[in-house]
Write an enzyme that holds these catalytic residues in place. Structure first.
Site, short mmCIF file in Angstrom:
data_model
loop_
_atom_site.label_atom_id
_atom_site.label_comp_id
_atom_site.label_asym_id
_atom_site.label_seq_id
_atom_site.Cartn_x
_atom_site.Cartn_y
_atom_site.Cartn_z
N TYR A 254 -17.80 -3.29 -36.38
CA TYR A 254 -18.41 -3.95 -37.53
C TYR A 254 -17.57 -5.15 -37.96
O TYR A 254 -18.09 -6.24 -38.21
CB TYR A 254 -18.51 -2.92 -38.67
CG TYR A 254 -18.86 -3.45 -40.03
CD1 TYR A 254 -20.19 -3.62 -40.41
CD2 TYR A 254 -17.87 -3.72 -40.97
CE1 TYR A 254 -20.52 -4.08 -41.69
CE2 TYR A 254 -18.19 -4.17 -42.25
CZ TYR A 254 -19.51 -4.35 -42.59
OH TYR A 254 -19.83 -4.79 -43.86
N LYS B 216 -18.51 -9.10 -38.05
CA LYS B 216 -18.48 -9.89 -39.28
C LYS B 216 -17.58 -11.11 -39.14
O LYS B 216 -17.86 -12.18 -39.70
CB LYS B 216 -18.02 -9.02 -40.46
CG LYS B 216 -19.02 -7.94 -40.87
CD LYS B 216 -20.35 -8.53 -41.32
CE LYS B 216 -21.26 -7.47 -41.93
NZ LYS B 216 -22.57 -8.02 -42.34
#
Length: 258
Positions: free
Chosen positions: A148, A152
């Protein structure tokens, strides 16, 4: 007169719903796009009339699904703002991250923003519109959830790529990087651990975690006329977390932060 449209992906969640509500202040219609169409409909009905808050089932990892959403939006008016908010985190450590998790997190948290931008690019050019990507402090520092976080971080670079390449068309591209946000997911954790917010807030200089409305306010600012000369930036909305010491990153990398 052509209606101004805002698109918010992942709009069935607390952050997405808050963003949709805020953008309605200066857009004629807000599309609440979410893979859970029923949940998006429930949120839209709470926010206001169906002609202003339009629920749309959409899988943002699917080009076909996004194309269908773009077609619906084009029929309703001209997209002025695209908010790539859909996202999720899975494995908390690199050791627990499987190739499948790595690919899935990158598809949802990074590739989806690219697919959505390309689908809405013609309308954003026509409106000289704004893109706001919802990143995370995880993309700025190491706080766990590696797949994740890597996605990002990529999203932040993608934000700058759009700003540089599409600025000549009048398109602005910015990102918001929230810290811990008090959403329903955190409320569930609080049910299991009543001290969870007390434990979290000690890492934040403002001595509190972020409210979804805090994120929505930042998005509305970056999408609006007051930010007319701002493009290619990442605005942390983190109650001061990223202003802290690197020791925090080492602490969080050993625990579930986001």
């Amino acid at each position: 007169m052509t209606k101004s449209i805002a698109i918010v992906t992942g709009a069935a969640g607390d952050i997405g719903a808050a963003i949709a509500a805020k953008l309605a202040d200066d857009h004629d219609v807000v599309f609440l796009a979410d893979i859970d169409a029923a949940a998006a409909s429930a949120v839209a009905s709470k926010l206001g009339p169906a002609d202003r808050f339009v629920a749309a089932g959409c899988d943002v990892t699917s080009e076909a699904s996004i194309s269908e959403l773009a077609g619906r939006a084009a029929e309703a008016g001209l997209v002025r703002t695209l908010v790539n908010n859909a996202g999720a985190a899975r494995a908390t450590s690199l050791h627990e991250t499987t190739p499948e998790i790595w690919r899935a997190d990158n598809a949802l948290n990074l590739e989806a923003a690219f697919l959505c931008f390309r689908a809405f690019e013609p309308m954003l050019k026509a409106s000289k519109g704004s893109v706001v990507n919802i990143a995370s402090v995880n993309g700025m520092n190491v706080f766990g959830h590696p797949a994740y976080s890597a996605a990002k971080a990529g999203l932040l670079h993608f934000t700058r790529l759009v700003a540089v390449e599409y600025g000549k068309f009048g398109i602005r591209s910015n990102a918001v990087a929230p810290g811990t946000v008090k959403t329903q997911a955190w409320e569930k954790r609080a049910a299991a651990n009543p001290n969870v917010f007390e434990e979290a807030r000690r890492w934040y200089p403002l001595q509190r975690v972020v409210d979804p409305k805090d994120v929505a306010n930042a998005v509305a600012f970056l999408a609006g006329p007051l930010a007319a000369a701002i493009s290619g930036v990442c605005l942390p909305v983190d109650c001061g977390l990223t202003a802290g010491q690197a020791e925090l990153a080492r602490t969080f990398s050993q625990s579930e932060h986001y």
